[in-house]
Design a protein around this motif. Structure first.
Motif, mmCIF file in Angstrom:
data_model
loop_
_atom_site.group_PDB
_atom_site.id
_atom_site.type_symbol
_atom_site.label_atom_id
_atom_site.label_comp_id
_atom_site.label_asym_id
_atom_site.label_seq_id
_atom_site.Cartn_x
_atom_site.Cartn_y
_atom_site.Cartn_z
ATOM 1 N N UNK A 85 0.813 -1.214 0.000
ATOM 2 C CA UNK A 85 0.000 0.000 0.000
ATOM 3 C C UNK A 85 0.848 1.266 0.000
ATOM 4 N N UNK A 86 2.161 1.119 0.164
ATOM 5 C CA UNK A 86 3.027 2.288 0.225
ATOM 6 C C UNK A 86 2.643 3.218 1.366
ATOM 7 N N UNK A 87 2.462 2.646 2.542
ATOM 8 C CA UNK A 87 1.960 3.399 3.695
ATOM 9 C C UNK A 87 2.828 4.619 4.003
ATOM 10 N N UNK A 88 2.200 5.764 4.078
ATOM 11 C CA UNK A 88 2.867 7.009 4.440
ATOM 12 C C UNK A 88 2.753 7.227 5.956
ATOM 13 N N UNK A 89 3.685 7.976 6.570
ATOM 14 C CA UNK A 89 3.656 8.164 8.022
ATOM 15 C C UNK A 89 2.579 9.136 8.515
ATOM 16 N N UNK A 90 1.761 9.668 7.591
ATOM 17 C CA UNK A 90 0.678 10.574 7.992
ATOM 18 C C UNK A 90 -0.660 10.070 7.448
ATOM 19 N N UNK A 91 -0.833 8.752 7.425
ATOM 20 C CA UNK A 91 -2.013 8.134 6.827
ATOM 21 C C UNK A 91 -3.171 8.026 7.819
ATOM 22 N N UNK A 92 -4.378 7.906 7.267
ATOM 23 C CA UNK A 92 -5.572 7.609 8.050
ATOM 24 C C UNK A 92 -5.991 6.194 7.673
ATOM 25 N N UNK A 93 -5.994 5.297 8.668
ATOM 26 C CA UNK A 93 -6.191 3.867 8.413
ATOM 27 C C UNK A 93 -7.403 3.362 9.184
ATOM 28 N N UNK A 94 -8.208 2.550 8.525
ATOM 29 C CA UNK A 94 -9.361 1.897 9.156
ATOM 30 C C UNK A 94 -9.065 0.409 9.248
ATOM 31 N N UNK A 95 -9.109 -0.133 10.451
ATOM 32 C CA UNK A 95 -8.794 -1.537 10.717
ATOM 33 C C UNK A 95 -10.031 -2.207 11.307
ATOM 34 N N UNK A 96 -10.637 -3.119 10.571
ATOM 35 C CA UNK A 96 -11.850 -3.796 11.025
ATOM 36 C C UNK A 96 -11.519 -5.207 11.494
ATOM 37 N N UNK A 97 -11.749 -5.458 12.781
ATOM 38 C CA UNK A 97 -11.401 -6.733 13.390
ATOM 39 C C UNK A 97 -10.140 -6.593 14.205
ATOM 40 N N UNK A 117 -7.964 3.979 13.115
ATOM 41 C CA UNK A 117 -9.260 3.711 13.726
ATOM 42 C C UNK A 117 -9.477 2.206 13.649
ATOM 43 N N UNK A 118 -9.606 1.557 14.786
ATOM 44 C CA UNK A 118 -9.756 0.107 14.798
ATOM 45 C C UNK A 118 -11.069 -0.281 15.474
ATOM 46 N N UNK A 119 -11.780 -1.224 14.869
ATOM 47 C CA UNK A 119 -13.127 -1.595 15.312
ATOM 48 C C UNK A 119 -13.159 -3.080 15.662
ATOM 49 N N UNK A 120 -13.710 -3.387 16.815
ATOM 50 C CA UNK A 120 -13.853 -4.769 17.273
ATOM 51 C C UNK A 120 -15.236 -4.930 17.902
ATOM 52 N N UNK A 121 -15.979 -5.926 17.467
ATOM 53 C CA UNK A 121 -17.343 -6.085 17.982
ATOM 54 C C UNK A 121 -17.414 -6.845 19.308
ATOM 55 N N UNK A 122 -16.324 -7.518 19.693
ATOM 56 C CA UNK A 122 -16.334 -8.279 20.948
ATOM 57 C C UNK A 122 -15.592 -7.494 22.030
ATOM 58 N N UNK A 123 -16.303 -7.060 23.066
ATOM 59 C CA UNK A 123 -15.693 -6.226 24.108
ATOM 60 C C UNK A 123 -14.498 -6.882 24.796
ATOM 61 N N UNK A 124 -14.531 -8.208 24.959
ATOM 62 C CA UNK A 124 -13.431 -8.880 25.650
ATOM 63 C C UNK A 124 -12.149 -8.821 24.826
#
Length: 246
Positions: A85-97, A117-124
């Motif tokens: 993805x050629x990740x830049x050090x000032x990126x906005x990233x969405x991580x699901x799971x 921004x990372x999203x997880x549906x299981x609180x534990x």
């Protein structure tokens, strides 16, 4: 020297979050107060006389020493996504799971001036990841506990990279397309070929270009007197599908 630090003896690693109390290992007990007078590179002994080397806690330790909930994505696979993805050090990233937070942690570490921004549906699971992020000192991660598909439409900003490691990834593909900036990347991780094909085809249907599906394989070499041969503890981990919004 401040906590956290890593104590290493042979192939054994321990993560120490505070310099108080005792650490019980199968090589003996370590009085952690003694670390206050030590520096990186020094050694500390157990009550049985076994030495442990004192090392700083680095990104290379995330996978090995993070507390685990579900099985995390391997560093080799995360590295492929970052490079592809050629990740830049000032990126906005969405991580699901989020899971244990290993992937989000690597994204955040190499994204010093950006946000994850990372999203997880299981609180534990989210709780385990939150502690891992705190231990690693990562301040640029925003955690959400909920369903990624349900909340995807609520974001006003567009993302440079969307990464999916979740069961309903096919359903998430069109939403990921809408969430991405122009020329942004979607990367999907899956351990099974059938699901990998399903997301590949869905990405084509959604309008992604330059879609690729591949596997990264890490093979170690074992050197012995009689000769050298490949040595693999884990051969297959997962497949990665990547495409671009162009």
């Amino acid at each position: 020297m401040k906590a956290p630090v890593v104590l290493k003896s042979g192939k054994n690693f321990y993560l120490v979050s505070e310099f108080s109390g005792e650490l019980h290992t199968h090589k003996g007990i370590i009085r952690l107060e003694e670390l206050k007078e030590k520096s990186f590179g020094d050694t500390i002994r157990t009550h049985l006389g076994v030495e442990f080397r004192i090392l700083p806690f680095k990104a290379s330790d995330f996978f090995r020493l993070f507390k685990k909930a579900p099985t995390p994505v391997m560093p080799k696979d995360i590295g492929m996504v970052i490079a592809h993805a050629g990740l830049q050090p000032d990126s906005l990233i969405f991580d699901a799971g989020t899971g244990s937070g290993v992937t989000a942690a690597y994204f955040a570490y190499f994204n010093k001036y950006g946000e994850v921004v990372t999203v997880e549906r299981r609180p534990e699971f989210a709780k385990v990841a939150r502690e891992n992020f705190r231990m690693a000192g990562l301040k640029n991660i925003h955690q959400i506990v909920g369903d990624a598909v349900s909340i995807a439409d609520g974001f006003k900003k567009e993302f440079d990279l969307v990464f999916l490691d979740m069961k309903n990834d096919v359903e998430m593909v069109p939403k990921a397309y809408s969430m991405l900036k122009q020329a942004g990347f979607l990367a999907i991780y899956n351990p099974y070929i059938e699901q990998t094909r399903a997301v590949y085809e869905k990405m084509l249907d959604a309008g992604f270009k330059d879609v690729e599906a591949f596997e990264a394989i890490k093979v170690n070499l074992e050197f012995k007197r009689v000769g050298t041969r490949p040595f693999v503890n884990i051969f297959h981990t997962g497949y990665i599908v990547m495409g671009r919004k162009v």
